[in-house]
Design an enzyme around this catalytic site. Structure first.
Site, PDB file in Angstrom:
ATOM      1  N   HIS A 275       0.862  -1.174   0.000  1.00 38.80           N
ATOM      2  CA  HIS A 275       0.000   0.000   0.000  1.00 38.80           C
ATOM      3  C   HIS A 275       0.906   1.235   0.000  1.00 38.80           C
ATOM      4  O   HIS A 275       1.899   1.291   0.742  1.00 38.80           O
ATOM      5  CB  HIS A 275      -0.874   0.045   1.252  1.00 38.80           C
ATOM      6  CG  HIS A 275      -1.834  -1.093   1.367  1.00 38.80           C
ATOM      7  ND1 HIS A 275      -1.448  -2.367   1.758  1.00 38.80           N
ATOM      8  CD2 HIS A 275      -3.182  -1.155   1.158  1.00 38.80           C
ATOM      9  CE1 HIS A 275      -2.507  -3.148   1.777  1.00 38.80           C
ATOM     10  NE2 HIS A 275      -3.582  -2.450   1.424  1.00 38.80           N
TER      11      HIS A 275
ATOM     12  N   HIS B 276      29.220  -0.196   9.417  1.00 37.60           N
ATOM     13  CA  HIS B 276      27.937   0.457   9.195  1.00 37.60           C
ATOM     14  C   HIS B 276      27.037  -0.498   8.419  1.00 37.60           C
ATOM     15  O   HIS B 276      27.372  -1.679   8.245  1.00 37.60           O
ATOM     16  CB  HIS B 276      28.119   1.792   8.460  1.00 37.60           C
ATOM     17  CG  HIS B 276      28.849   1.663   7.164  1.00 37.60           C
ATOM     18  ND1 HIS B 276      28.205   1.501   5.964  1.00 37.60           N
ATOM     19  CD2 HIS B 276      30.184   1.644   6.886  1.00 37.60           C
ATOM     20  CE1 HIS B 276      29.099   1.410   4.990  1.00 37.60           C
ATOM     21  NE2 HIS B 276      30.302   1.482   5.518  1.00 37.60           N
TER      22      HIS B 276
END
Length: 330
Positions: A9, A177
């Protein structure tokens, strides 16, 4: 290679695809289909059919969908029975997408194979901090792994063949990271991530952040360069598969000159600062960096220059030539 449809959606699917590209690089045969307020179920279904038709293999498709029972899921399910090799996973999240991207590097895996493998990883990606908020039944089992400091093992003990294994050696200003903790870790399967940096080893805050950023099942450690030299020569680490992360090529050179046996280096990121020139979209260098990298190359070390595995590798010689030209013009 299994094709992928991200369906949701609103703009969730497109956002996940963009974020996945930041972590894993651009991926082929991936489409998004978004149900917008102005669309009806038939419009959405048509978009799904168009997306599938665009794939190299429209019969081996994995659908990553937001909600079980929602319109995107229902419309895809309406097409599902006619395609026995398709698979649908709902509750799509970023860990799920990254694991799918990793799994489909194995061309022998089907959509069904990947769906079966990925579902547990997607669930494990839902975590909470502080950890005391985890329901008891949801807490992940502790993963046993040898620590870098192995004082309990007598000196002179030889584990494995007595030589630590480096599954990846990377120079990256950002150190541990997202791209490293997910993509590179999944591609290389280390049991240790070792950040080698004198500066970071004396910074308690950065050390803590790095150790917390380690992916499940992999321990992260921060050590100064001299400690890494000692570890590389210690036969007690012969059963260790390590990913080494260096903040700078200068630290890497010190380690190599100290006897750390490194054959190949991934240049992932070297941040821009005053006096440096940008030579790729992730690498900036000054004269000291150029000299350091050339010294490493002269020692027979080869360079794989890319941020994530999906990127095309850059040419080391072309990068150095560009850096020298632009530095001379400053």
């Amino acid at each position: 290679m299994v094709s992928i449809v991200l369906a949701s959606h609103g703009d969730l699917a497109e956002g996940l695809k963009m974020t996945g590209s930041m972590v894993f690089g651009d991926q082929p045969n991936v489409a998004t289909v978004s149900l917008m307020p102005s669309m009806g179920p038939d419009d959405f279904r048509q978009k799904v059919e168009e997306a599938v038709a665009s794939f190299d293999d429209p019969e081996d498709v994995l659908f990553l969908v937001d909600l079980w029972g929602g319109t995107p899921f229902n419309q895809i399910s309406g097409l599902f029975d006619a395609h026995p090799n398709w698979a649908i996973l709902t509750g799509v999240n970023l860990p799920m997408l990254v694991e799918v991207y990793t799994a489909r590097f194995d061309a022998s895996k089907s959509a069904h194979d990947i769906a079966k493998h990925v579902i547990s990883e997607a669930r494990a990606g839902v975590r909470v901090k502080p950890e005391s908020l985890e329901p008891e039944e949801a807490k992940p089992a502790a993963v046993a792994a040898p620590a870098v400091h192995q004082g309990a093992i007598p000196e002179g003990t030889v584990l494995g063949d007595g030589h630590i294994k480096f599954v990846l050696v990377r120079v990256d200003t950002r150190l541990l990271h997202g791209q490293v903790a997910t993509t590179w870790t999944k591609m290389t399967n280390p049991d240790r991530i070792i950040v080698v940096s004198d500066a970071v080893s004396h910074d308690d805050l950065r050390k803590s952040m790095i150790m917390e950023a380690a992916p499940p099942g992999v321990k992260a450690h921060v050590v100064p360069v001299q400690k890494m030299i000692e570890v590389a020569k210690d036969p007690r680490f012969g059963a260790t598969k390590a990913m080494l992360l260096f903040e700078t090529p200068q630290d890497l050179l010190r380690a190599v000159e100290g006897g750390v046996d490194i054959k190949e280096v991934n240049l992932g990121s070297m941040a821009h600062s005053v006096g440096k020139v940008v030579v790729t979209n992730a690498i900036a260098m000054d004269n000291d960096d150029v000299e350091t990298l050339e010294k490493l190359a002269a020692k027979g070390i080869t360079f794989d220059i890319r941020k994530v595995p999906a990127d095309s590798a850059e040419s080391f010689d072309a990068m150095i030539k560009k850096a020298k030209s632009e530095l001379a013009a400053q």
